[in-house]
Motif scaffolding. Sequence first.
Motif: not given
Length: 214
Positions: A105, A128-130, A136
């Motif tokens: 992401s 992060h934006r996982e 995550d």
Amino acid sequence: MNAIIKNTLSAATILGIFSLLGLGLTSLTFHKTEAKIQENERQALLANLKAVIPESLYDNDIVNDTLEVTDLNQDSTKPAVIYRARKKDNPVAAVMTVVTPFGYSGNITLLVAIKTDGTLTGVRAIAHRETPGLGDKIEIERSDWILAFDGKSLAMPKTQEWAVKRDDGYFDQFTGATITPRAVVGAVKNALLYFKHNQSLIFSTTESTPEGGN
């Protein structure tokens, strides 16, 4: 007429005084809030640094012993900060802020701590934006996967084995998610290579920007 003028002037004076007081209070509140935010950010940074490198290893002010470089991060010209740990003025380790753009992401930001002998003392994902529940798992709060880097180097596993198992490498991927761990492993490997080729410049007593090494 004079009374009207006097009343107008008095009202204007009072309004001006209240305006000045309001500006003063706003400015004071801003400065106090700004100082608090800066202190909170410093404490958060210290906590992250302590997570990747034990305080017992160094005695300098690691937060302020820094170097900015522009050729560390993959596919990015944004300067990366390197925190330099020393003991009795001798280099001990470097903690690098590493950004990889190859997450599922988008960008993943890591702290990568490397001792002078080339071994890792720790890696942490700090931004992060996982995908929750999948990507995550790079967070220490979600999984112990990130601890697999502790004590590793370009010698163990071998340089060519710095990949996830799906790519015939050493490191596990996540069930249902390969892109995120692949990006992290690649970023840590890149940091190790950078450190290997630029260690002497990283620990230079004056700030400079190492060139090459990727």
